[in-house]
Structures are given as C-alpha cells and as structure tokens.
Design an enzyme around this catalytic site. Structure first.
Site, mmCIF file in Angstrom:
data_model
loop_
_atom_site.group_PDB
_atom_site.id
_atom_site.type_symbol
_atom_site.label_atom_id
_atom_site.label_comp_id
_atom_site.label_asym_id
_atom_site.label_seq_id
_atom_site.Cartn_x
_atom_site.Cartn_y
_atom_site.Cartn_z
ATOM 1 N N GLY A 166 -107.187 -2.992 30.059
ATOM 2 C CA GLY A 166 -107.111 -3.111 28.605
ATOM 3 C C GLY A 166 -105.790 -2.517 28.106
ATOM 4 O O GLY A 166 -105.061 -3.142 27.333
ATOM 5 N N HIS A 167 -105.476 -1.309 28.594
ATOM 6 C CA HIS A 167 -104.197 -0.693 28.211
ATOM 7 C C HIS A 167 -103.029 -1.557 28.691
ATOM 8 O O HIS A 167 -102.044 -1.751 27.973
ATOM 9 C CB HIS A 167 -104.038 0.685 28.866
ATOM 10 C CG HIS A 167 -105.034 1.709 28.413
ATOM 11 N ND1 HIS A 167 -106.010 2.207 29.237
ATOM 12 C CD2 HIS A 167 -105.198 2.330 27.217
ATOM 13 C CE1 HIS A 167 -106.724 3.109 28.582
ATOM 14 N NE2 HIS A 167 -106.268 3.196 27.353
ATOM 15 N N ARG A 182 -113.846 5.631 29.725
ATOM 16 C CA ARG A 182 -115.110 6.362 29.906
ATOM 17 C C ARG A 182 -116.082 5.628 30.830
ATOM 18 O O ARG A 182 -117.043 6.228 31.311
ATOM 19 C CB ARG A 182 -115.789 6.612 28.559
ATOM 20 C CG ARG A 182 -115.090 7.668 27.720
ATOM 21 C CD ARG A 182 -115.920 8.041 26.503
ATOM 22 N NE ARG A 182 -115.401 9.203 25.813
ATOM 23 C CZ ARG A 182 -114.608 9.161 24.736
ATOM 24 N NH1 ARG A 182 -114.229 7.994 24.240
ATOM 25 N NH2 ARG A 182 -114.190 10.269 24.168
#
Ligand code: PAF
Length: 278
Positions: free
Chosen positions: A33-34, A184
C-alpha cells in the site's frame, strides 16, 4: 537515496531538490500500500521524499504505540529499490522538542468515527502532518484511501491553513482475499488473519445493496452489520457508518460519493476499512 534525521538538514535537502517535490508520510513497516503511494509520487514528481516516524502523539493511552511494527532496515531497502530520493527519519525529540506546545485541531471532522473511538488521535495526526509539511514544503502529499477519515482530515488541514500542498488520495491496496493492507495486519495470528477479510466482505455487501437501489442508510449499514455479526472471532463492532465524504456527518439517505466505513476489533488489532458509493 539520502537518509536524514534532522529537520534542518531535511529542510535544506528539500529546498535544493527538483520540483515538483512529493512527500509520502508513513509510520514505517512498509507494505505494498505504501509502495503504491511511492510509485504514484514517483510518476508525478521530480523528487520523491518519504518520512518514517511512528508518531507518539496519535496513539492514546493503552493503544499499541510500543507494539506498533517497526523495521527500519527493511523499509530503507524497499525505498532504495523504489528510487526514493530523500528519507526523513526523525527521532521523537526532533519532532517534539522540550517546550513543544502547539497543536492542530481540525474540529468536528476529527471527532467522529475513529476520533470518537480514539480521542486526540486526529489532533496528533494533523499536528505531525503540519510539521512534516513545514519541514519538507512538498508540492504534493500522498495518502491512502484505506485511512479514509485521515484523508478528509489532512485535506481539510491543508485547505484551512493554506499550506499550499495538494493532497493526493490513492486507492486502497488489498490482499487477494480483500483485506486492506495495513502494517497492523502483521499482528494478527493465522486464524484471525483468515477471518479479517470479513470487514471488506461486509462493506462490499453494503455497497451491493446501494448498487441494487437501496437508499436508506440504516438498511445499508444493517447489511454490513449482519455480515460482521456472522464472524465469531470479531471481538466487537466499533461502528458502521455511512457518511458525507467531506464532513463525515452521518447520512439518513445514501448519496453518491458517500463513505461506507466500519471498525471492529480482531484480537489485538483494530481493523478499519471503507468503500465509497459510486
Ligand atoms: O497514516 C499514517 O501512517 C500516519 O497517520 C501518518 C499520516 C504518517 C501521520 O503520522
């Protein structure tokens, strides 16, 4: 790739960098995602800057600041491979030196949903993002739709304080089974990891109702809740919301552009996700 820990050296490096300059603010433990945000920034900008800082000010008491995943060496290796130019890795005392006292409060939009469950969270986010913008002075900054409320808060911050930064929101990147990527997720055990996609399945079911013509917000949220209720491992549903995209005020009647979001506890992880009604 230059790795800088001090505000002054980062400010100097950014000041001399080719424009446009894009910033991807992160808390590290980087995932695809990053990297999609970095890729988008690379496509748009002459200089790509990434910050890695686990911001204590956005974690409440009893939250997972100490346990938040950290892997600086792995992160730097990934960023090097992505062709990042500048990485800002400040320590906590560099960001919040003794005597630091000025906070950014974005008002009601930061008090709903995640803000209600995590009082002070968005004050911490808005403050650190404003500080990063102050050091880096980016032309554009990149955030993921996965943290939907954060994108609303940061866009408002940039607009309200005339920061001159274009906030770019990129689509949520999902695992093959639909789970939104998040640092997470690494804290889920295998059984919880198998259960976690229920959040996206529930939101997709709610969006399906909208697509079939349902306009009653309660009915759409009810469908989401029923799917979530079917997963016994979920410890509790924090909220299911259908909200206006700019103010995040709850809607009675669903409308195009609305954000359908939910948060639920799974083991030690608080899962959040959202979909937009097109
Ligand atoms: O989304 C995050 O990782 C953080 O909230 C951010 C934007 C880097 C601010 O600490």
């Amino acid at each position: 790739m230059r790795i800088l820990g001090l505000k002054e050296e980062m400010r100097r490096a950014c000041g001399g960098a080719a424009r446009p300059l894009g910033l991807v603010p992160t808390m590290g433990a980087l995932h695809d995602g990053h990297l999609s945000l970095v890729g988008r920034c690379r496509d748009d900008c002459a200089t790509v800057a990434v910050s890695i800082f686990v911001n204590p000010a956005q974690f409440g008491e009893g939250e997972d600041f100490a346990e938040y995943p950290r892997d600086l060496d792995g992160d730097l290796e990934l960023l090097r491979r992505c062709g990042v130019d500048l990485v800002f890795v400040p320590g906590a005392a560099e960001v919040y030196p003794p005597g630091f006292d000025t906070w950014v409060d974005v008002g009601p939009v930061g008090e709903r949903l995640e803000g209600a469950a995590r009082p002070g969270h968005f004050r911490g986010v808005a403050t650190v993002v404003a500080k990063l913008f102050g050091v880096v002075r980016p032309d554009r900054a990149y955030f993921g739709q996965k943290d939907g409320q954060q994108t609303v808060v940061v866009s408002k911050l940039a607009r309200d304080l005339d920061l001159g930064v274009e906030v770019v929101v990129a689509p949520t990147v999902r695992e093959g089974d639909g789970l939104a990527m998040s640092s997470r997720n690494a804290r889920l055990n295998p059984e919880q990891r198998r259960a976690a996609p229920v959040l996206y399945r529930a939101l997709a079911a709610g969006r399906g109702e909208w697509e079939r013509g349902e306009r009653d917000a309660g009915a759409i949220c009810g469908v989401v809740r029923r799917v979530l209720d079917s997963e016994p491992l979920l410890g509790g549903i924090d909220y299911v919301s259908l909200a206006a995209p700019d103010t995040l005020e709850e809607l009675v009647v669903a409308a195009p552009g609305a954000m359908l979001s939910a948060a639920a506890q799974l083991g030690v992880v608080r899962l959040i996700d959202n979909v937009m009604l097109e």
